[in-house]
Design an enzyme around this catalytic site. Structure first.
Site, PDB file in Angstrom:
ATOM      1  N   GLY A  65     -49.933  20.282  47.921  1.00 15.19           N
ATOM      2  CA  GLY A  65     -48.924  21.317  48.062  1.00 15.19           C
ATOM      3  C   GLY A  65     -49.302  22.656  47.475  1.00 15.19           C
ATOM      4  N   ASP A  76     -51.015  12.329  60.504  1.00 15.59           N
ATOM      5  CA  ASP A  76     -50.332  13.622  60.473  1.00 15.59           C
ATOM      6  C   ASP A  76     -51.146  14.731  61.128  1.00 15.59           C
ATOM      7  OD1 ASP A  76     -52.330  14.087  58.619  1.00 15.59           O
ATOM      8  OD2 ASP A  76     -50.987  14.329  56.912  1.00 15.59           O
ATOM      9  N   SER A  85     -54.173  19.135  48.791  1.00 17.02           N
ATOM     10  CA  SER A  85     -54.135  17.720  49.152  1.00 17.02           C
ATOM     11  C   SER A  85     -55.346  17.263  49.949  1.00 17.02           C
ATOM     12  CB  SER A  85     -52.859  17.415  49.943  1.00 17.02           C
ATOM     13  OG  SER A  85     -52.786  18.229  51.098  1.00 17.02           O
ATOM     14  N   HIS A 127     -54.551  15.791  57.483  1.00 18.30           N
ATOM     15  CA  HIS A 127     -55.423  15.313  56.407  1.00 18.30           C
ATOM     16  C   HIS A 127     -56.531  14.426  56.947  1.00 18.30           C
ATOM     17  CE1 HIS A 127     -51.648  16.376  54.336  1.00 18.30           C
ATOM     18  NE2 HIS A 127     -52.470  16.749  53.373  1.00 18.30           N
ATOM     19  N   ASN A 155     -52.384  25.527  52.589  1.00 14.15           N
ATOM     20  CA  ASN A 155     -50.929  25.619  52.490  1.00 14.15           C
ATOM     21  C   ASN A 155     -50.435  27.041  52.728  1.00 14.15           C
ATOM     22  OD1 ASN A 155     -50.067  22.875  51.929  1.00 14.15           O
ATOM     23  ND2 ASN A 155     -51.247  23.089  50.056  1.00 14.15           N
TER      24      ASN A 155
END
Length: 219
Positions: free
Chosen positions: A82, A191, A45, A194, A110
């Protein structure tokens, strides 16, 4: 059951193949190649630009940064939100088209968030590197630094995955994809994972000279 995982994992995976097909088929391969050497970013992502417009995401910004260096190029985004290193290894042949000159391998974030054993991450990334070398493509391996909160032992082993693979397989290592961006609130979305548009611009500007050098080696 509601998905309570971080946003890093929440993007839909059902339609990801359709999205990738649409992006890769937007222009014929010959037309793309005529506009410059092709760079593919195989990632998750962060490279897909979760939360950003397509114009602000890394593929578009890396393209612009390379153009500023006088390198005519086409940058294809092959980032899937993801994805772990294992997911990337499973789709490397599909996601990286035959006309690609250089692949930026930017996976592992991830794995880090899920606490995957670094030995597993290494094995998955090694599968990717071996396959790309078999296909005679240049590689820039983008690493990540594990936060010390995960424990010194884990952080050391995770960081060593990238340096070790680059040395063994003779590929270019870009040590930290998030250099100058990670943990900087001004460079990240809400968040704190990112990069925002400004953060992506920083990543692209730092990454572009490394990619340009690798492109220069290609026939």
């Amino acid at each position: 059951m509601a998905d309570t995982r971080p946003r890093f994992f929440q993007a839909s995976r059902i339609s990801r193949r359709g999205v990738l097909i649409a992006g890769l088929a937007a222009l014929p391969a010959r037309a793309l190649a005529a506009r410059g050497q092709v760079v593919t970013i195989l990632g998750d992502s962060i490279t897909a630009g979760l939360g950003l417009t397509a114009q602000a995401a890394l593929p578009a910004q890396l393209h612009l940064a390379l153009e500023k260096l006088g390198v005519h190029n086409v940058v294809r985004g092959a980032g899937v939100s993801g994805d772990t290193s294992g997911d990337g290894a499973n789709r490397v042949d599909f996601s990286v088209q035959p006309d690609t000159a250089v692949v930026v391998v930017a996976l592992g974030g991830n794995d880090l968030l899920q606490g995957i054993d670094p030995r597993t991450t290494r094995a998955n990334l090694e599968r990717i590197l071996v396959r790309l070398k078999q296909r005679h493509m240049g590689v820039v391996l983008a690493g990540l630094h594990a936060p010390p909160e995960l424990g010194r032992g884990y952080a050391h082993d995770f960081d060593a995955v990238f340096t070790g693979l680059a040395k063994v397989h003779g590929v270019v290592l870009y040590p930290d994809l998030l250099a100058g961006v990670g943990r900087n609130p001004a460079m990240n979305q809400g968040d704190a994972i990112h990069p925002n548009a400004r953060g992506v611009q920083v990543i692209a500007a730092k990454l572009a000279p490394v990619v340009a050098q690798e492109l220069a080696k290609r026939p």
